[in-house]
Design an enzyme around this catalytic site. Sequence first.
Site, PDB file in Angstrom:
ATOM      1  N   CYS A 143       0.838  -1.209   0.000  1.00 48.72           N
ATOM      2  CA  CYS A 143       0.000   0.000   0.000  1.00 48.72           C
ATOM      3  C   CYS A 143       0.867   1.250   0.000  1.00 48.72           C
ATOM      4  CB  CYS A 143      -0.915  -0.048   1.235  1.00 48.72           C
ATOM      5  SG  CYS A 143      -1.902   1.432   1.472  1.00 48.72           S
ATOM      6  N   CYS A 146      -0.299   4.055   2.253  1.00 46.12           N
ATOM      7  CA  CYS A 146       0.000   3.828   3.674  1.00 46.12           C
ATOM      8  C   CYS A 146       1.479   4.045   3.966  1.00 46.12           C
ATOM      9  CB  CYS A 146      -0.344   2.391   4.082  1.00 46.12           C
ATOM     10  SG  CYS A 146      -1.962   1.846   3.558  1.00 46.12           S
ATOM     11  N   ASP A 147       2.351   3.542   3.123  1.00 48.07           N
ATOM     12  CA  ASP A 147       3.760   3.407   3.487  1.00 48.07           C
ATOM     13  C   ASP A 147       4.733   4.217   2.638  1.00 48.07           C
ATOM     14  OD1 ASP A 147       2.966   1.637   5.446  1.00 48.07           O
ATOM     15  OD2 ASP A 147       3.165  -0.118   4.157  1.00 48.07           O
TER      16      ASP A 147
HETATM   17  C1  LIG Z   1       0.590  -4.335   5.167  1.00 43.72           C
HETATM   18  C2  LIG Z   1      -0.562  -3.362   5.213  1.00 43.72           C
HETATM   19  C3  LIG Z   1      -0.366  -2.111   5.751  1.00 43.72           C
HETATM   20  C4  LIG Z   1      -1.416  -1.211   5.799  1.00 43.72           C
HETATM   21  N1  LIG Z   1      -1.201   0.017   6.360  1.00 43.72           N
HETATM   22  C5  LIG Z   1      -2.219   0.906   6.451  1.00 43.72           C
HETATM   23  C6  LIG Z   1      -2.016   2.188   7.027  1.00 43.72           C
HETATM   24  O1  LIG Z   1      -0.901   2.546   7.433  1.00 43.72           O
HETATM   25  N2  LIG Z   1      -3.084   3.014   7.098  1.00 43.72           N
HETATM   26  C7  LIG Z   1      -4.329   2.669   6.635  1.00 43.72           C
HETATM   27  O2  LIG Z   1      -5.266   3.457   6.758  1.00 43.72           O
HETATM   28  N3  LIG Z   1      -4.543   1.465   6.082  1.00 43.72           N
HETATM   29  C8  LIG Z   1      -3.524   0.583   5.975  1.00 43.72           C
HETATM   30  N4  LIG Z   1      -3.726  -0.635   5.373  1.00 43.72           N
HETATM   31  C9  LIG Z   1      -5.072  -0.948   4.865  1.00 43.72           C
HETATM   32  C10 LIG Z   1      -5.979  -1.348   6.050  1.00 43.72           C
HETATM   33  O3  LIG Z   1      -5.332  -2.325   6.810  1.00 43.72           O
HETATM   34  C11 LIG Z   1      -7.317  -1.865   5.537  1.00 43.72           C
HETATM   35  O4  LIG Z   1      -7.892  -0.917   4.677  1.00 43.72           O
HETATM   36  C12 LIG Z   1      -8.276  -2.128   6.704  1.00 43.72           C
HETATM   37  O5  LIG Z   1      -7.696  -3.016   7.640  1.00 43.72           O
HETATM   38  C13 LIG Z   1      -9.588  -2.712   6.206  1.00 43.72           C
HETATM   39  O6  LIG Z   1     -10.404  -2.951   7.296  1.00 43.72           O
HETATM   40  P1  LIG Z   1     -11.576  -4.031   7.269  1.00 43.72           P
HETATM   41  O7  LIG Z   1     -12.158  -4.016   8.626  1.00 43.72           O
HETATM   42  O8  LIG Z   1     -12.450  -3.786   6.122  1.00 43.72           O
HETATM   43  O9  LIG Z   1     -10.851  -5.405   6.950  1.00 43.72           O
HETATM   44  P2  LIG Z   1      -9.583  -6.224   7.642  1.00 43.72           P
HETATM   45  O10 LIG Z   1      -8.786  -5.280   8.451  1.00 43.72           O
HETATM   46  O11 LIG Z   1      -8.999  -6.914   6.515  1.00 43.72           O
HETATM   47  O12 LIG Z   1     -10.342  -7.186   8.602  1.00 43.72           O
HETATM   48  C14 LIG Z   1     -11.091  -8.263   8.122  1.00 43.72           C
HETATM   49  C15 LIG Z   1     -11.498  -9.108   9.268  1.00 43.72           C
HETATM   50  O13 LIG Z   1     -12.361 -10.141   8.818  1.00 43.72           O
HETATM   51  C16 LIG Z   1     -12.057 -11.306   9.538  1.00 43.72           C
HETATM   52  N5  LIG Z   1     -12.552 -12.468   8.791  1.00 43.72           N
HETATM   53  C17 LIG Z   1     -12.384 -12.777   7.491  1.00 43.72           C
HETATM   54  N6  LIG Z   1     -12.986 -13.941   7.206  1.00 43.72           N
HETATM   55  C18 LIG Z   1     -13.582 -14.352   8.359  1.00 43.72           C
HETATM   56  C19 LIG Z   1     -14.358 -15.468   8.733  1.00 43.72           C
HETATM   57  N7  LIG Z   1     -14.690 -16.440   7.864  1.00 43.72           N
HETATM   58  N8  LIG Z   1     -14.776 -15.566  10.012  1.00 43.72           N
HETATM   59  C20 LIG Z   1     -14.482 -14.606  10.918  1.00 43.72           C
HETATM   60  N9  LIG Z   1     -13.761 -13.525  10.620  1.00 43.72           N
HETATM   61  C21 LIG Z   1     -13.307 -13.404   9.364  1.00 43.72           C
HETATM   62  C22 LIG Z   1     -10.555 -11.271   9.716  1.00 43.72           C
HETATM   63  O14 LIG Z   1     -10.188 -12.068  10.805  1.00 43.72           O
HETATM   64  C23 LIG Z   1     -10.366  -9.799  10.020  1.00 43.72           C
HETATM   65  O15 LIG Z   1     -10.552  -9.588  11.381  1.00 43.72           O
HETATM   66  C24 LIG Z   1      -2.689  -1.563   5.297  1.00 43.72           C
HETATM   67  C25 LIG Z   1      -2.887  -2.832   4.752  1.00 43.72           C
HETATM   68  C26 LIG Z   1      -1.834  -3.731   4.705  1.00 43.72           C
HETATM   69  C27 LIG Z   1      -2.053  -5.088   4.122  1.00 43.72           C
END
Ligand SMILES: Cc1cc2nc3c(=O)[nH]c(=O)nc-3n(C[C@H](O)[C@H](O)[C@H](O)COP(=O)(O)OP(=O)(O)OC[C@H]3O[C@@H](n4cnc5c(N)ncnc54)[C@H](O)[C@@H]3O)c2cc1C
Length: 318
Positions: A143, A146-147
């Site tokens: 990303c 992000c980084d």
């Molecule tokens: C390496 C990296 C660095 C990043 N750095 C940043 C940053 O600095 N700033 C920023 O704003 N964004 C950053 N992002 C992006 C950010 O992490 C995502 O946009 C954000 O986490 C999305 O949130 P979400 O809740 O939609 O999904 P996620 O954070 O992906 O959470 C999904 C959840 O669903 C759960 N899940 C999935 N399938 C199941 C299932 N079958 N049963 C139960 N639970 C399940 C998982 O356990 C998880 O808890 C980064 C992403 C990555 C990969």
Amino acid sequence: MSIGENTASQVRDVIIVGSGPAGYTAAVYTARANMKPLLIAGSVTAGGELMNTTDVENYPGFPEGIMGPDLMENFEKQAARFGTEIQFEDVTELNLDGDIKTVTIGSGETFQAKAIILSTGSAYRELGLANEKRLSGHGVSWCATCDGFFFKDQDIAVIGGGDSAMEEALFLTKFAKSVTVVHRRDTLKASKIMGDRAQAHEKIKFVWNTAVEDVLGEDKVTGLKLKNLVDGTESELAVTGVFVAIGNDPRTDLVKGKVDLTPEGTIAVEGRSSRTNVKGVFAAGDVIDPTYRQAITASGSGCVAALDVEHYISDLNS
Ligand SMILES: Cc1cc2nc3c(=O)[nH]c(=O)nc-3n(C[C@H](O)[C@H](O)[C@H](O)COP(=O)(O)OP(=O)(O)OC[C@H]3O[C@@H](n4cnc5c(N)ncnc54)[C@H](O)[C@@H]3O)c2cc1C
């Protein structure tokens, strides 16, 4: 492990699937609306994508930045403080038919609710190299938004040839000394306009017909081992940052064939709401977002889902 009481037989107002920023924000809002949410967090992936990163400097409210896992621990504590029940299990099956939805978790236990919030996120595609994983957050990223800031005046590689790779490469030119795009083919998959823009940029070079064989470095990335796919020659590219931009897959396995998806593969929602095409089923975060995919946008989306559920339940009760 669970927090709070766990009464499997009751019909709850809402069950939230996923413990990233979207799921936990939905939990804080629904818990504070007295809906006693159950949040199924996932087992090994609990906390979501920010568990895989180090410094998060763009989540508002933390002027000094915060480590990704610490931020997610705060989310969890805040959700628990208002009475969210949390199960660190995976959902294995969802029955979304009818007014009462059934959620089955890995242990076989089932839970029922009038509303479901799907916040299962999305997964960046990986190259599949052991050192890519090991050096994630130490030079390997998925990303640029992000980084990118961490790579001022450095030599960076972007892996991929689609629109998102071109976007990442162009964004990174704001910080980097140089950006080298490494692509497996001799033409780009990106749209012509994005490809032309990247190829015209003075800081961007292209290495064609080339696969990444390894990510080099002990504690931090120092380079890439490359292999030319036409003549088989191997070479090394000295870079301190590697951005992998080979695609992103929304986690929709649980709901494929049960709720409508968009052509991009995200869960389809109605307008700016979190409502899916199935009554009582709402979705939030990266699983509905093909574009922005940030912690703050996922949180905002989780808030929208909680407010939509609140209205849905109060309409059911009136
Ligand atoms: C390496 C990296 C660095 C990043 N750095 C940043 C940053 O600095 N700033 C920023 O704003 N964004 C950053 N992002 C992006 C950010 O992490 C995502 O946009 C954000 O986490 C999305 O949130 P979400 O809740 O939609 O999904 P996620 O954070 O992906 O959470 C999904 C959840 O669903 C759960 N899940 C999935 N399938 C199941 C299932 N079958 N049963 C139960 N639970 C399940 C998982 O356990 C998880 O808890 C980064 C992403 C990555 C990969």
